[in-house]
Design an enzyme around this catalytic site. Structure first.
Site, PDB file in Angstrom:
ATOM      1  N   CYS B  79       0.821  -1.211   0.000  1.00 41.00           N
ATOM      2  CA  CYS B  79       0.000   0.000   0.000  1.00 41.00           C
ATOM      3  C   CYS B  79       0.853   1.258   0.000  1.00 41.00           C
ATOM      4  O   CYS B  79       0.332   2.357  -0.179  1.00 41.00           O
ATOM      5  CB  CYS B  79      -0.965  -0.008   1.182  1.00 41.00           C
ATOM      6  SG  CYS B  79      -2.025  -1.462   1.157  1.00 41.00           S
ATOM      7  N   CYS B 200     -13.823   0.209   7.638  1.00 41.73           N
ATOM      8  CA  CYS B 200     -12.880  -0.406   6.697  1.00 41.73           C
ATOM      9  C   CYS B 200     -12.888   0.428   5.413  1.00 41.73           C
ATOM     10  O   CYS B 200     -13.943   0.809   4.918  1.00 41.73           O
ATOM     11  CB  CYS B 200     -13.312  -1.828   6.344  1.00 41.73           C
ATOM     12  SG  CYS B 200     -13.502  -2.920   7.759  1.00 41.73           S
ATOM     13  N   HIS B 326      -9.251   3.728  -1.483  1.00 45.91           N
ATOM     14  CA  HIS B 326      -7.895   3.194  -1.366  1.00 45.91           C
ATOM     15  C   HIS B 326      -7.534   2.342  -2.583  1.00 45.91           C
ATOM     16  O   HIS B 326      -7.352   1.138  -2.467  1.00 45.91           O
ATOM     17  CB  HIS B 326      -7.780   2.392  -0.057  1.00 45.91           C
ATOM     18  CG  HIS B 326      -6.406   1.873   0.230  1.00 45.91           C
ATOM     19  ND1 HIS B 326      -5.259   2.432  -0.298  1.00 45.91           N
ATOM     20  CD2 HIS B 326      -5.989   0.845   1.012  1.00 45.91           C
ATOM     21  CE1 HIS B 326      -4.204   1.749   0.146  1.00 45.91           C
ATOM     22  NE2 HIS B 326      -4.616   0.783   0.923  1.00 45.91           N
TER      23      HIS B 326
END
Ligand SMILES: [Zn+2]
Lengths: 148, 380
Positions: B79, B200, B326
């Protein structure tokens, strides 16, 4: 069908789900987690290694057999996983007295936070989880709360 | 080492697109070039971060924006992929190798669903048998560890989601623009205790890009150059439970220490922090890891509103990963874009412009079986 954790090499073969799970080889033995301890820095690891990831010492390991009981350090309760994996289940970090931590499911208790106390004693059990493509029973380890 | 400036930034709204991922990257780069007033012909090197389409990602992007034959470095670092690409670009300019460079992060995750789910289906998988190695479990267990050490509550973790969605609501580039109450967050479906669905981050498609130049040339291109005062990359060092419970904390602490030294600032000097809130639990841990509050006081920080836009240290005013989205390769670059907009006073809506923003910190981590952490400190 072979009972999980019984002697290997009977009618049907059994094999451990990971190399650091050692299944009993004869009557009276129990399944254990095995690994190594670095003689240079004292850190312990599950499984075999050549170089110590903590201190970089090369090949200064001695074998360790880990205790079958430990303490619950931290956990999560998984309610959504990959498709086909039954939920909910408890994914726990267990501290073993020899100074290693292991990730495992906690079984034989309802997966609710109120049933999980930090530091609670847990013991290892082994169970068949599936058959591999050659028809062998695959044995995994779990932890469950110690009575009393 | 030369001083390095960000002279242009660009980012597409994160979401789901029918376009190819390379077209998304193109759009972000074209916006950044326009922002910098630089033609692509002047760009000397491209640093491209993409996690799922690793091989030749930058070359695929060149096919969309110009086959100029420049060097391309393709980067993958979980990430922290996009922010690692920015760091490589920064180093090339700082060391005098190039003057004008572009770093881009892109990802197309469409409806991939839960990360790691494909691997978990394989026959030899131990997922769900030897605990869980999936992302929600890793960051949820780290949150439970914090509950054990400091008595942090689920409500405190949930407040992070309320806060970040509130600011994401005002950000036109945010993937999920929805205002949530504490009850909404707590009552949403449990994913991995203590993180519910709204705690989340979502997956999605996205791209973000930055144009860098030596500070000595920055004013040829922009009246508002932003200096990269620190660019740091660390990995997870050995800690006692690291093989059982991947550790997001130590590598962030190490990176923060190095970054504060490099920039000559401390956490008390920061006007904005954009940190890696992949899960609500993670944000509280990083308050302490980045030194925004003393050890164990992360829960108090959110309770007392200190990380709100009018608080002592505003955090994730972009909406964070929880609201912004994300798309892995793009995330780290998007955080740097956000810091630049805030430092220039260009946050687009008054509801989310940090007043008099002078020093901003962008933090990104990748963590699975191994970790990477980047911190950039940006100063106007
Ligand atoms: Zn050692």
């Amino acid at each position: 069908m072979t009972e999980a954790g019984t002697t290997a090499g009977e009618a049907k073969k059994v094999r451990p789900i990971v190399p650091y799970l050692k299944l009993p080889e004869k009557e009276g033995e129990e399944a254990v987690l095995v690994g190594v301890r670095c003689k240079a820095c004292g850190k312990a690891f599950l499984g075999e290694r050549l170089v110590c990831p903590a201190c970089t010492a090369i090949n200064q390991f001695e074998p360790v057999t880990f205790s079958r009981t430990g303490e619950l350090y931290a956990y999560t309760i998984v309610h959504q996983s990959a498709p086909g994996i039954p939920v909910p289940y408890i994914s726990a970090i267990i501290d073993l007295p020899e100074g290693v931590s292991v990730r495992a499911n906690i079984v034989d208790v309802e997966p609710r936070p109120e049933n999980l106390k930090f530091g609670m004693k847990v013991e290892m059990v082994t169970r068949k989880v599936r058959e591999d493509s050659e028809g062998n029973d695959v044995i995994a380890f779990f932890f469950r709360p110690v009575e009393g | 080492m030369r001083e390095v400036a960000v002279i242009g930034v660009g980012m597409i709204r994160f979401g789901r697109y029918d376009k190819s991922v390379w077209e998304l990257a193109r759009d972000a780069i074209l916006e950044a070039l326009q922002d910098a007033g630089v033609e692509f012909k002047k760009v000397e090197a491209l640093y491209s971060g993409n996690m799922y389409r690793t091989n030749l990602s930058g070359q695929q992007i060149l096919q969309q924006i110009g086959l100029t034959g420049i060097p391309v470095v393709n980067v993958v670092n979980a990430c922290a992929t996009g922010s690692t690409a920015v760091r490589e670009a920064y180093l090339a300019v700082a060391m005098g190798l190039h003057d004008i460079v572009v770093a881009v992060g892109s990802e197309q995750m469409g409806k991939m669903g839960l990360l790691g789910a494909d691997a978990a289906r394989r026959e030899e998988s131990v997922e769900g048998i030897l605990g869980s190695g999936l992302m929600p479990a890793i960051f949820s267990t780290a949150g439970v560890e914090h509950m054990r050490k400091y008595g942090t509550t689920i409500e405190q973790f949930a407040k992070v989601s309320v806060k970040n969605h509130k600011y994401g609501y005002y950000n036109p580039r945010s993937q999920y623009r929805v205002l949530l109450s504490l009850e909404d967050v707590l009552n949403s479906r449990m994913i991995s205790y203590p993180n519910t669905l709204y705690m989340c981050c979502p997956t999605g498609d996205g791209a973000a890009a930055v144009v860098l130049a030596p500070m000595s040339r920055a004013r040829e291109f922009t009246s508002k150059p932003v200096k990269i005062a620190a660019s740091v990359l660390t990995t997870d060092p050995y800690t006692d439970r690291v093989f059982a419970l991947p550790d997001p904390n130590t590598m962030t602490r190490n990176a923060a220490k190095l970054a504060y030294e490099q920039a000559g600032v401390g956490p008390e000097d920061l006007d904005l922090v954009e940190l890696h809130d992949c899960f609500a639990t993670a944000e509280i841990l990083h308050y302490e890891n980045l030194g925004l509050c003393p050890e164990g006081e992360g829960g108090r920080l959110i309770d007392e509103g200190e990380t709100e836009i009018d608080g002592r240290i505003p955090v994730n005013i972009s909406g964070g990963l929880l609201s912004l989205g994300h798309p892995i390769g793009a995330t780290g670059v998007s955080k740097i874009c956000e810091c630049v907009w805030q430092l220039r006073g260009e946050a687009q809506t008054p509801d989310r412009q940090v007043p008099d923003c002078k020093v901003a910190l962008a933090h990104t981590i990748g963590l699975a079986s191994g970790g990477a952490c980047t911190i950039h400190i940006l100063v106007r």
